[in-house]
Design a protein around this motif. Structure first.
Motif, PDB file in Angstrom:
ATOM      1  N   ILE A 212      51.758 -76.176  19.058  1.00  0.00           N
ATOM      2  CA  ILE A 212      51.202 -76.840  17.880  1.00  0.00           C
ATOM      3  C   ILE A 212      52.098 -76.601  16.661  1.00  0.00           C
ATOM      4  CG2 ILE A 212      49.170 -76.959  16.343  1.00  0.00           C
ATOM      5  CD1 ILE A 212      47.509 -75.973  18.717  1.00  0.00           C
ATOM      6  N   PRO A 213      52.378 -77.630  15.861  1.00  0.00           N
ATOM      7  CA  PRO A 213      53.122 -77.425  14.608  1.00  0.00           C
ATOM      8  C   PRO A 213      52.442 -76.358  13.756  1.00  0.00           C
ATOM      9  CG  PRO A 213      52.927 -79.774  15.070  1.00  0.00           C
ATOM     10  CD  PRO A 213      52.045 -79.067  16.075  1.00  0.00           C
ATOM     11  N   TYR A 214      53.246 -75.513  13.099  1.00  0.00           N
ATOM     12  CA  TYR A 214      52.668 -74.307  12.502  1.00  0.00           C
ATOM     13  C   TYR A 214      53.212 -74.021  11.114  1.00  0.00           C
ATOM     14  CZ  TYR A 214      57.093 -71.936  13.428  1.00  0.00           C
ATOM     15  OH  TYR A 214      58.403 -71.575  13.411  1.00  0.00           O
ATOM     16  N   SER A 215      52.508 -73.152  10.422  1.00  0.00           N
ATOM     17  CA  SER A 215      52.975 -72.550   9.168  1.00  0.00           C
ATOM     18  C   SER A 215      52.576 -71.084   9.172  1.00  0.00           C
ATOM     19  CB  SER A 215      52.350 -73.236   7.949  1.00  0.00           C
ATOM     20  OG  SER A 215      52.692 -74.605   7.883  1.00  0.00           O
ATOM     21  N   ILE A 216      53.483 -70.233   8.686  1.00  0.00           N
ATOM     22  CA  ILE A 216      53.200 -68.807   8.531  1.00  0.00           C
ATOM     23  C   ILE A 216      53.295 -68.464   7.053  1.00  0.00           C
ATOM     24  CG2 ILE A 216      53.971 -66.454   9.052  1.00  0.00           C
ATOM     25  CD1 ILE A 216      55.212 -67.637  11.674  1.00  0.00           C
ATOM     26  N   VAL A 217      52.227 -67.923   6.495  1.00  0.00           N
ATOM     27  CA  VAL A 217      52.245 -67.430   5.122  1.00  0.00           C
ATOM     28  C   VAL A 217      52.364 -65.910   5.192  1.00  0.00           C
ATOM     29  CG1 VAL A 217      51.015 -67.270   2.933  1.00  0.00           C
ATOM     30  CG2 VAL A 217      50.810 -69.339   4.332  1.00  0.00           C
ATOM     31  N   ARG A 218      53.435 -65.376   4.633  1.00  0.00           N
ATOM     32  CA  ARG A 218      53.595 -63.918   4.568  1.00  0.00           C
ATOM     33  C   ARG A 218      53.291 -63.451   3.146  1.00  0.00           C
ATOM     34  NH1 ARG A 218      59.198 -62.092   7.633  1.00  0.00           N
ATOM     35  NH2 ARG A 218      58.546 -62.429   9.801  1.00  0.00           N
ATOM     36  N   ALA A 219      52.399 -62.483   3.018  1.00  0.00           N
ATOM     37  CA  ALA A 219      52.022 -61.947   1.715  1.00  0.00           C
ATOM     38  C   ALA A 219      52.386 -60.473   1.625  1.00  0.00           C
ATOM     39  CB  ALA A 219      50.518 -62.121   1.476  1.00  0.00           C
ATOM     40  N   THR A 220      52.576 -60.003   0.410  1.00  0.00           N
ATOM     41  CA  THR A 220      52.759 -58.574   0.174  1.00  0.00           C
ATOM     42  C   THR A 220      51.395 -57.882   0.208  1.00  0.00           C
ATOM     43  OG1 THR A 220      52.811 -59.087  -2.196  1.00  0.00           O
ATOM     44  CG2 THR A 220      54.929 -58.793  -1.089  1.00  0.00           C
ATOM     45  N   GLN A 221      51.345 -56.595  -0.088  1.00  0.00           N
ATOM     46  CA  GLN A 221      50.119 -55.802   0.050  1.00  0.00           C
ATOM     47  C   GLN A 221      49.054 -56.264  -0.950  1.00  0.00           C
ATOM     48  OE1 GLN A 221      50.569 -53.774   2.676  1.00  0.00           O
ATOM     49  NE2 GLN A 221      52.650 -54.582   2.620  1.00  0.00           N
ATOM     50  N   PHE A 222      47.823 -56.366  -0.488  1.00  0.00           N
ATOM     51  CA  PHE A 222      46.730 -56.816  -1.353  1.00  0.00           C
ATOM     52  C   PHE A 222      46.359 -55.731  -2.360  1.00  0.00           C
ATOM     53  CE2 PHE A 222      44.758 -59.483   2.343  1.00  0.00           C
ATOM     54  CZ  PHE A 222      45.898 -60.269   2.364  1.00  0.00           C
ATOM     55  N   MET A 223      46.125 -56.143  -3.595  1.00  0.00           N
ATOM     56  CA  MET A 223      45.642 -55.202  -4.610  1.00  0.00           C
ATOM     57  C   MET A 223      44.328 -54.555  -4.182  1.00  0.00           C
ATOM     58  SD  MET A 223      46.511 -57.341  -8.089  1.00  0.00           S
ATOM     59  CE  MET A 223      48.214 -57.842  -8.449  1.00  0.00           C
ATOM     60  N   GLU A 224      43.505 -55.307  -3.481  1.00  0.00           N
ATOM     61  CA  GLU A 224      42.198 -54.813  -3.050  1.00  0.00           C
ATOM     62  C   GLU A 224      42.298 -53.648  -2.073  1.00  0.00           C
ATOM     63  OE1 GLU A 224      41.355 -58.888  -4.616  1.00  0.00           O
ATOM     64  OE2 GLU A 224      42.994 -57.942  -3.514  1.00  0.00           O
ATOM     65  N   PHE A 225      43.469 -53.433  -1.473  1.00  0.00           N
ATOM     66  CA  PHE A 225      43.613 -52.404  -0.447  1.00  0.00           C
ATOM     67  C   PHE A 225      44.179 -51.086  -0.982  1.00  0.00           C
ATOM     68  CE2 PHE A 225      44.102 -55.665   3.265  1.00  0.00           C
ATOM     69  CZ  PHE A 225      42.761 -55.988   3.119  1.00  0.00           C
ATOM     70  N   ILE A 226      44.503 -51.035  -2.264  1.00  0.00           N
ATOM     71  CA  ILE A 226      45.143 -49.829  -2.795  1.00  0.00           C
ATOM     72  C   ILE A 226      44.229 -48.607  -2.672  1.00  0.00           C
ATOM     73  CG2 ILE A 226      46.212 -48.761  -4.812  1.00  0.00           C
ATOM     74  CD1 ILE A 226      47.793 -51.095  -3.476  1.00  0.00           C
ATOM     75  N   ASP A 227      42.935 -48.776  -2.964  1.00  0.00           N
ATOM     76  CA  ASP A 227      42.005 -47.648  -2.840  1.00  0.00           C
ATOM     77  C   ASP A 227      41.951 -47.137  -1.405  1.00  0.00           C
ATOM     78  OD1 ASP A 227      41.322 -47.484  -5.510  1.00  0.00           O
ATOM     79  OD2 ASP A 227      39.590 -48.815  -5.318  1.00  0.00           O
ATOM     80  N   ALA A 228      41.954 -48.051  -0.438  1.00  0.00           N
ATOM     81  CA  ALA A 228      41.930 -47.648   0.965  1.00  0.00           C
ATOM     82  C   ALA A 228      43.198 -46.898   1.333  1.00  0.00           C
ATOM     83  CB  ALA A 228      41.760 -48.871   1.859  1.00  0.00           C
ATOM     84  N   VAL A 229      44.349 -47.382   0.841  1.00  0.00           N
ATOM     85  CA  VAL A 229      45.620 -46.709   1.125  1.00  0.00           C
ATOM     86  C   VAL A 229      45.584 -45.277   0.608  1.00  0.00           C
ATOM     87  CG1 VAL A 229      48.077 -46.684   0.543  1.00  0.00           C
ATOM     88  CG2 VAL A 229      46.980 -48.826   1.205  1.00  0.00           C
ATOM     89  N   MET A 230      45.018 -45.086  -0.586  1.00  0.00           N
ATOM     90  CA  MET A 230      44.934 -43.732  -1.143  1.00  0.00           C
ATOM     91  C   MET A 230      43.975 -42.859  -0.338  1.00  0.00           C
ATOM     92  SD  MET A 230      45.255 -44.066  -5.283  1.00  0.00           S
ATOM     93  CE  MET A 230      43.756 -45.015  -5.522  1.00  0.00           C
ATOM     94  N   SER A 231      42.925 -43.457   0.194  1.00  0.00           N
ATOM     95  CA  SER A 231      41.931 -42.667   0.936  1.00  0.00           C
ATOM     96  C   SER A 231      42.513 -42.087   2.220  1.00  0.00           C
ATOM     97  CB  SER A 231      40.710 -43.531   1.261  1.00  0.00           C
ATOM     98  OG  SER A 231      40.994 -44.469   2.292  1.00  0.00           O
ATOM     99  N   TRP A 232      43.541 -42.747   2.779  1.00  0.00           N
ATOM    100  CA  TRP A 232      44.136 -42.279   4.036  1.00  0.00           C
ATOM    101  C   TRP A 232      44.773 -40.900   3.885  1.00  0.00           C
ATOM    102  CZ3 TRP A 232      47.246 -47.423   4.986  1.00  0.00           C
ATOM    103  CH2 TRP A 232      46.341 -48.445   5.321  1.00  0.00           C
ATOM    104  N   THR A 233      45.276 -40.597   2.686  1.00  0.00           N
ATOM    105  CA  THR A 233      46.021 -39.348   2.507  1.00  0.00           C
ATOM    106  C   THR A 233      45.417 -38.488   1.397  1.00  0.00           C
ATOM    107  OG1 THR A 233      47.556 -40.528   1.032  1.00  0.00           O
ATOM    108  CG2 THR A 233      48.190 -40.319   3.351  1.00  0.00           C
TER     109      THR A 233
END
Length: 242
Positions: free
Chosen positions: A122-143
């Motif tokens: 199937i003809p396709y498109s890929i959208v690549r995004a950088t890290q979501f602002m909404e995930f910063i708190d989760a990233v900090m919680s890991w460590t």
């Protein structure tokens, strides 16, 4: 046009549905909660029947070595259903620099997802995004440990989910790219610096300690998660925090 948005009840998917419907299209959200299971295949044929475009925003429930199996099975099931249903455009959301971090199981899994789509019928498109602002708190919680949060100084270029959703909707409503569209936030931060900014905004008394090996992003080398040549979204991190 009619859109089947798989994973259409999540953070990005629900906003994509809203954008497409506001633009006069017919976008229908599908998820486990609506009876669609991308792993077993339950409900997939019905979900994509009559759709011009499939937007796949489902995500692996884990970021570990189990994630490649999720993306392989889900993509094979979705592509088979989409081909049967006569879908003319298939869109996925991926990550800027995803092919530059082979040390991470999850990133290798997302590359696998991209490769399956590229090799598909199937003809396709890929959208690549950088890290979501909404995930910063989760990233900090890991460590986080007591009063300390350990973060590497990995450069990242955070983007607001609303800007991601808008870009995905625009790409989905256009002609298939047969390639990749990169989107990123307007600013680049070291991750440890971003942690300090976030904690200060929330009047959180914890201290960020720079640790090159901390967390998932400690394995990332250089600035591969940023892209100054990407399409830059408008939302700045300070404005998003406010």
């Amino acid at each position: 046009m009619k859109f089947a948005v798989i994973g259409g009840t999540g953070l990005i998917g629900s906003q994509v549905v809203d954008h497409l419907n506001a633009a006069g299209h017919e976008a229908v959200p599908h998820a486990l909660s609506t009876g669609v299971d991308v792993i077993s295949g339950q409900g997939l044929d019905e979900a994509v029947a009559g759709a011009d475009v499939v937007v796949n925003l489902t995500n692996s429930p884990t970021f570990d070595e189990a994630s490649p199996a999720f993306f392989r099975t889900s993509m094979e099931n979705l592509l088979a259903a989409a081909e049967k249903g006569g879908v003319r455009h298939f869109v996925i959301l991926s990550i800027v620099g995803v092919d530059q971090v082979p040390e991470l199981d999850y990133y290798r899994a997302k590359v696998l997802q991209e490769d399956i789509l590229k090799a598909g019928p199937i003809p396709y498109s890929i959208v690549r995004a950088t890290q979501f602002m909404e995930f910063i708190d989760a990233v900090m919680s890991w460590t986080a440990d007591g009063d300390t949060v350990r973060l590497p100084a990995t450069p990242i270029q955070p983007i607001a989910s609303k800007d991601v959703a808008r870009a995905v909707a625009e790409v989905a409503a256009g002609a298939p790219l047969q390639g990749v569209h990169n989107i990123a936030g307007p600013e680049i931060f070291a991750l440890d610096e971003l942690g300090r900014i976030t904690l200060a905004h929330h009047a959180d008394g914890r201290t960020v300690v720079t640790d090159p090996a901390a967390g998932m992003f400690g394995t990332v080398k250089g600035d591969v998660l940023t892209d100054k040549d990407a399409h830059l979204a408008p939302t700045r991190y300070a404005d998003w925090l406010s």
